[in-house]
Design a protein around this motif. Structure first.
Motif, PDB file in Angstrom:
ATOM      1  N   GLN A   1       0.823  -1.208   0.000  1.00 47.01           N
ATOM      2  CA  GLN A   1       0.000   0.000   0.000  1.00 47.01           C
ATOM      3  C   GLN A   1       0.858   1.260   0.000  1.00 47.01           C
ATOM      4  O   GLN A   1       0.514   2.255  -0.648  1.00 47.01           O
ATOM      5  N   LYS A   2       1.978   1.220   0.709  1.00 45.50           N
ATOM      6  CA  LYS A   2       2.882   2.383   0.764  1.00 45.50           C
ATOM      7  C   LYS A   2       3.370   2.750  -0.629  1.00 45.50           C
ATOM      8  O   LYS A   2       3.395   3.937  -1.004  1.00 45.50           O
ATOM      9  N   PHE A   3       3.735   1.756  -1.432  1.00 46.59           N
ATOM     10  CA  PHE A   3       4.248   2.005  -2.777  1.00 46.59           C
ATOM     11  C   PHE A   3       3.146   1.942  -3.841  1.00 46.59           C
ATOM     12  O   PHE A   3       3.427   2.113  -5.023  1.00 46.59           O
ATOM     13  N   LYS A   4       1.903   1.690  -3.389  1.00 46.54           N
ATOM     14  CA  LYS A   4       0.732   1.685  -4.268  1.00 46.54           C
ATOM     15  C   LYS A   4       0.916   0.737  -5.457  1.00 46.54           C
ATOM     16  O   LYS A   4       0.602   1.067  -6.606  1.00 46.54           O
ATOM     17  N   LEU A   5       1.490  -0.447  -5.161  1.00 47.42           N
ATOM     18  CA  LEU A   5       1.730  -1.424  -6.223  1.00 47.42           C
ATOM     19  C   LEU A   5       0.402  -1.864  -6.836  1.00 47.42           C
ATOM     20  O   LEU A   5      -0.646  -1.834  -6.182  1.00 47.42           O
TER      21      LEU A   5
ATOM     22  N   ARG B   1       1.130  -7.440 -15.915  1.00 46.86           N
ATOM     23  CA  ARG B   1       2.378  -7.116 -15.225  1.00 46.86           C
ATOM     24  C   ARG B   1       2.100  -6.565 -13.826  1.00 46.86           C
ATOM     25  O   ARG B   1       1.057  -5.950 -13.579  1.00 46.86           O
ATOM     26  N   LEU B   2       3.054  -6.798 -12.954  1.00 42.76           N
ATOM     27  CA  LEU B   2       3.067  -6.144 -11.650  1.00 42.76           C
ATOM     28  C   LEU B   2       3.488  -4.699 -11.883  1.00 42.76           C
ATOM     29  O   LEU B   2       4.518  -4.445 -12.516  1.00 42.76           O
ATOM     30  N   MET B   3       2.706  -3.756 -11.387  1.00 44.53           N
ATOM     31  CA  MET B   3       2.923  -2.347 -11.715  1.00 44.53           C
ATOM     32  C   MET B   3       3.511  -1.572 -10.532  1.00 44.53           C
ATOM     33  O   MET B   3       3.038  -1.680  -9.391  1.00 44.53           O
ATOM     34  N   PHE B   4       4.539  -0.799 -10.838  1.00 45.40           N
ATOM     35  CA  PHE B   4       5.200   0.068  -9.866  1.00 45.40           C
ATOM     36  C   PHE B   4       4.931   1.528 -10.261  1.00 45.40           C
ATOM     37  O   PHE B   4       5.554   2.026 -11.204  1.00 45.40           O
ATOM     38  N   PRO B   5       4.031   2.216  -9.590  1.00 45.05           N
ATOM     39  CA  PRO B   5       3.867   3.638  -9.888  1.00 45.05           C
ATOM     40  C   PRO B   5       5.148   4.404  -9.576  1.00 45.05           C
ATOM     41  O   PRO B   5       5.832   4.128  -8.588  1.00 45.05           O
ATOM     42  N   ILE B   6       5.476   5.350 -10.430  1.00 49.28           N
ATOM     43  CA  ILE B   6       6.650   6.201 -10.231  1.00 49.28           C
ATOM     44  C   ILE B   6       6.142   7.590  -9.840  1.00 49.28           C
ATOM     45  O   ILE B   6       5.343   8.196 -10.561  1.00 49.28           O
ATOM     46  N   PHE B   7       6.581   8.070  -8.691  1.00 47.33           N
ATOM     47  CA  PHE B   7       6.098   9.333  -8.138  1.00 47.33           C
ATOM     48  C   PHE B   7       7.107  10.447  -8.378  1.00 47.33           C
ATOM     49  O   PHE B   7       8.325  10.214  -8.369  1.00 47.33           O
TER      50      PHE B   7
ATOM     51  N   VAL C   1      14.639  -1.211  -3.744  1.00 45.83           N
ATOM     52  CA  VAL C   1      14.202  -0.059  -2.941  1.00 45.83           C
ATOM     53  C   VAL C   1      13.129  -0.487  -1.949  1.00 45.83           C
ATOM     54  O   VAL C   1      13.182  -0.150  -0.755  1.00 45.83           O
ATOM     55  N   ILE C   2      12.139  -1.236  -2.436  1.00 52.69           N
ATOM     56  CA  ILE C   2      11.008  -1.631  -1.599  1.00 52.69           C
ATOM     57  C   ILE C   2      11.479  -2.514  -0.445  1.00 52.69           C
ATOM     58  O   ILE C   2      11.026  -2.369   0.696  1.00 52.69           O
ATOM     59  N   ALA C   3      12.412  -3.433  -0.722  1.00 48.24           N
ATOM     60  CA  ALA C   3      12.938  -4.302   0.339  1.00 48.24           C
ATOM     61  C   ALA C   3      13.660  -3.486   1.403  1.00 48.24           C
ATOM     62  O   ALA C   3      13.478  -3.710   2.610  1.00 48.24           O
ATOM     63  N   TYR C   4      14.494  -2.546   0.969  1.00 45.08           N
ATOM     64  CA  TYR C   4      15.197  -1.700   1.936  1.00 45.08           C
ATOM     65  C   TYR C   4      14.202  -0.928   2.805  1.00 45.08           C
ATOM     66  O   TYR C   4      14.356  -0.846   4.031  1.00 45.08           O
ATOM     67  N   HIS C   5      13.177  -0.359   2.191  1.00 40.79           N
ATOM     68  CA  HIS C   5      12.196   0.413   2.957  1.00 40.79           C
ATOM     69  C   HIS C   5      11.479  -0.478   3.972  1.00 40.79           C
ATOM     70  O   HIS C   5      11.255  -0.062   5.117  1.00 40.79           O
ATOM     71  N   GLN C   6      11.098  -1.696   3.564  1.00 43.84           N
ATOM     72  CA  GLN C   6      10.390  -2.584   4.484  1.00 43.84           C
ATOM     73  C   GLN C   6      11.269  -2.963   5.672  1.00 43.84           C
ATOM     74  O   GLN C   6      10.758  -3.223   6.764  1.00 43.84           O
TER      75      GLN C   6
END
Length: 601
Positions: A157-161, A204-210, A274-279
């Motif tokens: 949810q944080k990365f809005k995947l 595809r698994l989607m990664f929004p770019i902010f 990035v996501i792993a580091y943040h978690q």
């Protein structure tokens, strides 16, 4: 144009909008008094803060590059906006209604709201993708994949995947139902240019770019295992009015407060890193988006990490080591201190997190070594440093790093470190450093028999087309408009394309700059040989380039068709939904057949 805005509006912005808050979005500021703030200039790289903001008098001034002005000019310069657009942005931030002279907007003024509309479109699309991932059956496969990699619901949810449906026509129908016009969607970057009904991203698994404000401006898409080998693992949006790869970092809007607080940043290769580091609580990690680290990226973060550390977390393979060296050089040229994370126990941070937990990953980050130690270890393994010739070669390569350091004290310290590591006399090391150009002429640097040789470069159609570009540099614009780095299978062709792109972006697309950028890769000798022997006549270069474009596109299509035919032959129709999906696959095959036919002409 400035005369159209009422003085009342301008005064309201100056009185309401906090200049310290606005500038603080781009560089870390420290108070030295009630209204006196200082930080590193966001307009040029520096180590010692010379950028002054006076909160009482509402102005900024840099004693280094002499940039100065009020909050309106700051936003104009930093965001590359017109006067009116800067006013509009600040007015929105401060909740200030915009008033114009004579009570209205001039008849000849038409506001360009393209970027706002595109951001609205991408925000809407990201929300729908997220819903499909979290709440629907069709997103279940993608959700199971990312949870199997250890991601929590909170992180998702944080990365809005999200998830992009397999039906490539679904997205356009959905957006048309939300009153987006066909003409607008055609130019949005979400659909194929040739086939506007077809979505650029599917299944595809989607990664929004902010952007730095936390607005969705682009997407990255990853195939979901098991996937066809012919499919590209990652797809990224191309440059758009609201999105420039060279100026954007994945995760930056979520990381910037932590970067500012910790004076540290981790640069990664991929979104999942990035996501792993943040978690794991290391929420100051970001990633570049299909491009090498750029001066624009460094400009974004330098004001936040001055006096702290830049951590590099790239792969340990040849391409990763090259990326690490280039990043070290770029950071050091801008006065930033660098540490290198050497991951153990997994191929990437996500795997290490899943296998060993966040404490292990955190410990590995805390064990990162200084770039000088990393490079000395690297050249020590590359050359036989138990021989005088090997020590000389290792020293000459390490001198490239010493060259980019910003202070004489740093340089002297690193030269002393070099002499200690390889048991050399400091005086001899300093002499060779001062005479390094002559020393390079005397020493031909080739790997000895005790060192693994450089892999043989495969001079195939891909690489020949790129080398032809060096004989007629005008051809690169044509090449880059048709292909991108990941289209090349030959790793050396990929590397040369990246070098050409970097030179092009810097406005330095010249043979000397290209050869210098190729130094140490083995490519430079192929280029210089081809140019010196006039292998590629200028009038024939366009033919080589067009042949390369056709060759790569046709190979991609052939691979896609092969995989698609297998899917069609294996597809079992049991329901109406199955029938629709098979028809979509058949439609895709017809589309690929038409493309292949055109390329064969």
């Amino acid at each position: 144009m400035p005369g159209f805005i009422s003085q009342e509006t301008i005064d309201a912005i100056h009185n309401t909008v906090d200049i310290v808050s606005v500038v603080g979005e781009y560089t870390a500021l420290k108070s030295r008094g009630a209204n006196d703030y200082w930080g590193c200039c966001p307009f040029h790289g520096e180590k010692t803060p010379s950028f002054h903001v006076d909160n009482d008098k509402k102005f900024y001034h840099c004693f280094g590059c002499h940039a100065s002005g009020d909050v309106i000019k700051f936003v104009m310069e930093i965001e590359k906006l017109s006067y009116v657009n800067a006013i509009e942005l600040l007015a929105k931030k401060g909740g200030i209604p915009i008033k114009y002279k004579d009570g209205g907007v001039p008849s000849d003024y038409v506001r360009d709201d393209t970027v706002d509309k595109l951001i609205e479109l991408y925000e809407r699309t990201a929300s729908m993708f997220h819903y499909l991932l979290m709440e629907t059956e069709q997103g279940k496969k993608a959700l199971e994949y990312i949870t199997s990699r250890g991601l929590t619901t909170e992180t998702i949810q944080k990365f809005k995947l999200g998830y992009a449906p397999a039906d490539r026509r679904w997205l356009r129908k959905f957006l048309l139902s939300k009153n987006f016009s066909p003409e607008f969607l055609d130019k949005s970057g979400l659909f194929s240019q040739k086939y506007p009904d077809i979505s650029f991203f599917s299944d595809r698994l989607m990664f929004p770019i902010f952007n730095r404000k936390g607005q969705v401006v682009a997407f990255g898409g990853r195939v979901i295992p098991p996937a066809d080998e012919s499919q590209r693992k990652y797809l990224n949006s191309g440059d758009l009015p609201q999105f420039k790869k060279r100026e954007t970092l994945f995760g930056f809007s979520l990381a910037k407060n932590s970067i500012r607080e910790k004076k540290a940043i981790i640069f990664c290769e991929g979104n999942m890193d990035v996501i792993a580091y943040h978690q794991c609580g290391l929420d100051y990690a970001v990633a570049t988006l299909g491009t090498a680290l750029t001066p624009e990226h460094i400009k974004m973060i330098s004001g936040f990490v001055s006096g702290g550390f830049v951590y590099l977390s790239f792969d340990s393979d040849g391409a990763g080591q090259e990326a690490t060296w280039k990043a070290i050089k770029l950071c050091r040229e801008n006065g930033l201190t660098v540490k290198v994370i050497q991951l153990q126990g997994g191929k990437d941070p996500a795997e290490i997190m899943l296998k060993y937990g966040k404490n292990n990953l955190t410990a590995q980050v805390n064990s990162a070594i200084l770039d000088s130690d990393y490079l000395l270890n690297k050249v020590g393994k590359k050359y036989p440093v138990d021989t005088p010739e090997g020590k000389t070669k290792a020293a000459l390569e390490f001198f490239d790093y010493v060259d980019v350091l910003q202070s004489d004290i740093q340089k002297e310290s690193c030269l002393e470190q070099l002499s200690q590591v390889f048991n050399l006399k400091p005086e001899a090391v300093k002499r060779d450093f001062l005479n390094r150009n002559q020393a390079r002429e005397r020493i031909t640097i080739r790997p000895s028999n005790n060192v693994q040789s450089t892999p043989q470069i495969n001079l195939d159609a891909e690489l020949r087309g790129l080398i032809a570009v060096t004989a007629d540099l005008d051809q690169f614009k044509i090449l880059r408009s048709n292909l991108e780095e990941n289209d090349f299978k030959n790793p050396y062709a990929r590397q040369l394309f990246r070098i050409l792109e970097e030179c092009f972006q810097k406005g330095a697309l010249s043979v000397p700059d290209i050869i210098e950028s190729c130094s140490g890769t083995g490519l430079e000798r192929y280029i210089t040989n081809a140019l010196s022997e006039d292998v590629y006549q200028k009038e024939q270069c366009s033919i080589y380039v067009q042949d390369t474009i056709r060759f790569i596109k046709k190979n991609k299509i052939d691979e896609q068709r092969k995989a698609l035919l297998k899917r069609i032959s294996d597809f079992v129709v049991s329901t109406e939904e199955d029938r629709i999906q098979k028809n979509n696959l058949l439609a895709k095959k017809i589309e690929l057949d038409e493309q292949a036919k055109k390329l064969s002409k």
